[in-house]
Write an enzyme that holds these catalytic residues in place. Structure first.
Site, PDB file in Angstrom:
ATOM      1  N   GLY A   1     -20.835 -13.471  13.583  1.00 52.54           N
ATOM      2  CA  GLY A   1     -21.077 -14.535  12.624  1.00 52.54           C
ATOM      3  C   GLY A   1     -20.196 -15.735  12.862  1.00 52.54           C
ATOM      4  O   GLY A   1     -19.169 -15.648  13.532  1.00 52.54           O
ATOM      5  N   LYS A   2     -20.654 -16.862  12.328  1.00 48.76           N
ATOM      6  CA  LYS A   2     -19.846 -18.073  12.391  1.00 48.76           C
ATOM      7  C   LYS A   2     -19.664 -18.561  10.976  1.00 48.76           C
ATOM      8  O   LYS A   2     -20.625 -18.631  10.212  1.00 48.76           O
ATOM      9  CB  LYS A   2     -20.556 -19.138  13.222  1.00 48.76           C
ATOM     10  CG  LYS A   2     -20.326 -19.000  14.697  1.00 48.76           C
ATOM     11  CD  LYS A   2     -20.559 -20.333  15.396  1.00 48.76           C
ATOM     12  CE  LYS A   2     -19.991 -20.337  16.796  1.00 48.76           C
ATOM     13  NZ  LYS A   2     -20.883 -19.863  17.804  1.00 48.76           N
ATOM     14  N   GLY A   3     -18.449 -18.864  10.602  1.00 45.80           N
ATOM     15  CA  GLY A   3     -18.201 -19.309   9.236  1.00 45.80           C
ATOM     16  C   GLY A   3     -17.608 -20.698   9.215  1.00 45.80           C
ATOM     17  O   GLY A   3     -17.558 -21.381  10.232  1.00 45.80           O
ATOM     18  N   ARG A   4     -17.172 -21.063   8.044  1.00 49.78           N
ATOM     19  CA  ARG A   4     -16.592 -22.370   7.845  1.00 49.78           C
ATOM     20  C   ARG A   4     -15.335 -22.526   8.706  1.00 49.78           C
ATOM     21  O   ARG A   4     -15.045 -23.589   9.212  1.00 49.78           O
ATOM     22  CB  ARG A   4     -16.220 -22.483   6.369  1.00 49.78           C
ATOM     23  CG  ARG A   4     -15.836 -23.845   5.925  1.00 49.78           C
ATOM     24  CD  ARG A   4     -15.630 -23.867   4.438  1.00 49.78           C
ATOM     25  NE  ARG A   4     -15.471 -22.511   3.881  1.00 49.78           N
ATOM     26  CZ  ARG A   4     -15.684 -22.208   2.618  1.00 49.78           C
ATOM     27  NH1 ARG A   4     -16.100 -23.123   1.797  1.00 49.78           N
ATOM     28  NH2 ARG A   4     -15.480 -20.980   2.173  1.00 49.78           N
TER      29      ARG A   4
ATOM     30  N   ASP B   1     -15.484 -18.692  -4.578  1.00 49.67           N
ATOM     31  CA  ASP B   1     -16.576 -18.962  -3.638  1.00 49.67           C
ATOM     32  C   ASP B   1     -17.489 -17.746  -3.548  1.00 49.67           C
ATOM     33  O   ASP B   1     -17.887 -17.326  -2.461  1.00 49.67           O
ATOM     34  CB  ASP B   1     -16.023 -19.333  -2.259  1.00 49.67           C
ATOM     35  CG  ASP B   1     -17.094 -19.945  -1.360  1.00 49.67           C
ATOM     36  OD1 ASP B   1     -18.129 -20.396  -1.894  1.00 49.67           O
ATOM     37  OD2 ASP B   1     -16.905 -19.962  -0.128  1.00 49.67           O
TER      38      ASP B   1
ATOM     39  N   GLY C   1     -14.298 -20.514  11.424  1.00 52.46           N
ATOM     40  CA  GLY C   1     -14.238 -19.982  12.778  1.00 52.46           C
ATOM     41  C   GLY C   1     -15.285 -18.920  12.974  1.00 52.46           C
ATOM     42  O   GLY C   1     -16.353 -18.984  12.374  1.00 52.46           O
ATOM     43  N   GLU C   2     -14.954 -17.942  13.814  1.00 54.12           N
ATOM     44  CA  GLU C   2     -15.939 -16.935  14.182  1.00 54.12           C
ATOM     45  C   GLU C   2     -15.548 -15.563  13.653  1.00 54.12           C
ATOM     46  O   GLU C   2     -14.388 -15.286  13.443  1.00 54.12           O
ATOM     47  CB  GLU C   2     -16.038 -16.845  15.709  1.00 54.12           C
ATOM     48  CG  GLU C   2     -16.524 -18.126  16.341  1.00 54.12           C
ATOM     49  CD  GLU C   2     -16.308 -18.134  17.835  1.00 54.12           C
ATOM     50  OE1 GLU C   2     -15.511 -17.319  18.340  1.00 54.12           O
ATOM     51  OE2 GLU C   2     -16.946 -18.967  18.500  1.00 54.12           O
ATOM     52  N   VAL C   3     -16.579 -14.731  13.463  1.00 49.73           N
ATOM     53  CA  VAL C   3     -16.317 -13.339  13.095  1.00 49.73           C
ATOM     54  C   VAL C   3     -16.829 -12.454  14.226  1.00 49.73           C
ATOM     55  O   VAL C   3     -17.945 -12.618  14.698  1.00 49.73           O
ATOM     56  CB  VAL C   3     -17.011 -12.963  11.770  1.00 49.73           C
ATOM     57  CG1 VAL C   3     -16.649 -11.544  11.367  1.00 49.73           C
ATOM     58  CG2 VAL C   3     -16.626 -13.931  10.663  1.00 49.73           C
TER      59      VAL C   3
END
Ligand SMILES: *[C@@H]1O[C@H](CO)[C@@H](O)[C@H](O)[C@H]1NC(C)=O
Length: 505
Positions: free
Chosen positions: A214-217, A335, A219-221
């Site tokens: 995954g990509k988040g706000r 959030d 960086g990456e997971v």
């Protein structure tokens, strides 16, 4: 041979002594020097070299500035470079006027004796000069490695002695233990605040990254492997150091561990010299986020209640302040959304992404960070957050805003509930009212001005579970935050429902 050593020693002395000397004039063959009468001035050395270019012997004479004479004594510049077969550095005016022979095997005191120390350096001497120190270096290195290993062994021995002390046994990730053992020890050891920092580092540095999930706000997971088990690794860009630090800080809040909050394992900052990699390591859940899960599957009534009840349990634990030394502060998420909730293997929820959370210090009735700007995901923002009427000084305001978002998540779940053979397609809340990635203004118009909320279909009334869910949602969505249900109240209502529906949770 002895002569050669002396001559290189003289060279060292020359470099050191003349390093501070005034300008030196050299012969110069480059095009730039034509204006100055084929001469150049330098604070370093003169160099002459001869090479064959297209079978032609070429004499090159240049100035070398002092800053290029590294390392002192044996500057790389004077040892030879590709295509330059014979090189001579010297330190007196116009000393590089000499013509070197290619290949030159003459003795150091050969024909041009008198020009600088050592005169012409032939290939053999050059090799000797390079190989001699290199041999010494290797010898030193070997001794160094040996000493280091000896030291390491002694250190490991001491370490092992320490590990055998039963009082701190649980602090060390022993070779044969899995992450689960480690975490189990952690949650039963009393502190509940997280692994000791050096264990976190050890764990983090032995993880092998497998694939990006995954990509988040921030960086990456990634999915990573550690001792045969999967872990999730959130990698922050170094610009996001503050977010990384904040999230790690929140996760390590005393007694935060709960089955419905993402299990934190380790935080680590790896500095590889050029940049810093910031890692947050947590449990890995293969179902991914609730958002992904609901997109992929519809749920049964039982599944819906399990998801909703576990999410409420997690949020209730987060919100709850536990007093005493084994206590925890109240925490508001800020959030909450289906993308920030993970679905575990047993189809219950784990609340994740605590990077924007705030903690309540009840002793002083303050919030641990200045909650300045409107953060979070606009689509899930409570009306009081959108129109900025929220009382930031009052911690409970943030909890109420979380409950509003939880109501929206419940709506997303309930739509996917398969009752009487009907279920709706997955949709984000307000999908028919605002565009994707709505602005605050667009959200404010819908939620505050028009006071619209997601639609609760009439047919939900015919099914007890959906009826209860619909009622909870309405009570999560009141414009007045203080009138909304608490997470604990929702948890109790859903527990009752699960007993009624004979669901084992
Ligand atoms: C080097 O420079 C000196 C002084 O200008 C000059 O007399 C001499 O001929 C030059 N040597 C070569 C090989 O160009």
């Amino acid at each position: 041979m002895a002569k050669l050593w002396i001559s290189s020693a003289v060279l060292v002395v020359h470099t050191v002594l003349l390093g501070s000397s005034q300008a030196l004039w050299c012969n110069c063959t480059t095009a730039q020097c034509e204006k100055t009468g084929s001469q150049c001035e330098t604070d370093g050395a003169c160099m002459a070299s001869t090479s064959f270019i297209d079978g032609q012997e070429q004499h090159i004479r240049i100035c070398i500035t002092r800053d290029k004479l590294v390392p002192p004594g044996q500057p790389f510049y004077c040892l030879g470079a590709e295509g330059l077969l014979n090189i001579h550095c010297c330190y007196t005016d116009f000393c590089n006027s000499i013509d070197l022979k290619v290949p030159s095997v003459t003795s150091p005191s050969g024909l041009e004796g008198g020009y600088g120390p050592g005169g012409t350096w032939g290939l053999v001497e050059l090799v000797a000069v390079i190989a001699g120190p290199l041999f010494l270096l290797c010898l030193l290195l070997l001794v160094g490695v040996f000493l280091y290993q000896y030291h390491q062994r002694a250190y490991n021995h001491r370490q092992r002695l320490e590990v055998e002390d039963p009082s701190c046994d649980h602090l060390y990730p022993a070779k044969d233990r899995t992450l689960q053992d480690l975490i189990y020890d952690l949650s039963t050891s009393g502190s509940g605040s997280g692994l000791p920092l050096f264990v976190q580092r050890t764990v983090a540095r032995t993880i092998v990254l497998q694939e990006i999930i995954g990509k988040g706000r921030f960086g990456e997971v990634w999915r990573g492997r550690w001792r045969g088990g999967d872990v999730a690794v959130k990698i922050f860009s170094s610009r996001e150091e503050r977010s990384w630090f904040r999230e790690a800080e929140i996760y390590q809040t005393i007694m935060l561990r709960h089955e419905n909050i993402l299990g934190f394992i380790a935080a680590d900052n790896k500095d590889n010299g050029t940049w810093t990699q910031l890692w947050l390591v947590s449990d890995y859940h293969e179902h991914g986020s609730l958002f992904d899960y609901l997109n992929r599957y519809s749920v049964t009534t039982e599944g819906m209640i399990k998801l909703a009840l576990s999410a409420a349990s997690g949020l209730a634990h987060l919100h709850m302040e536990i007093l005493g030394t084994q206590g925890k502060p109240g925490i508001a998420h800020r959030d909450l959304k289906s993308k920030n909730i993970l679905v575990k293997k047993n189809c219950t929820c784990a609340i994740a992404d605590l990077g924007l959370a705030v903690r309540h210090d009840s002793a002083t009735d303050t919030i641990d960070i200045a909650p300045n700007q409107r953060v979070g995901t606009k689509r899930y923002m409570a009306p009081e957050v959108l129109d900025e009427t929220i009382n930031m000084r009052h911690f409970d305001s943030f909890k109420c805003a979380d409950i509003y978002a939880l109501g929206l998540v419940y709506w997303e779940i309930a739509r996917r509930c398969n009752s009487g053979g009907i279920h709706e397609e997955y949709q984000l809340p307000f999908y028919e009212l605002v565009p994707s990635d709505p602005s605050i203004e667009e959200m404010r118009k819908v939620v505050c001005d028009q006071k619209l909320r997601p639609n609760i279909p009439n047919w939900w009334q015919s099914y007890e579970a959906l009826r209860v869910m619909g009622k909870i949602m309405r009570e999560c969505w009141y414009a007045n935050g203080a009138a909304r249900l608490t997470a604990l109240r929702i948890k109790k209502t859903l527990s009752l429902l699960s007993i009624q529906e004979d669901i084992k949770v």
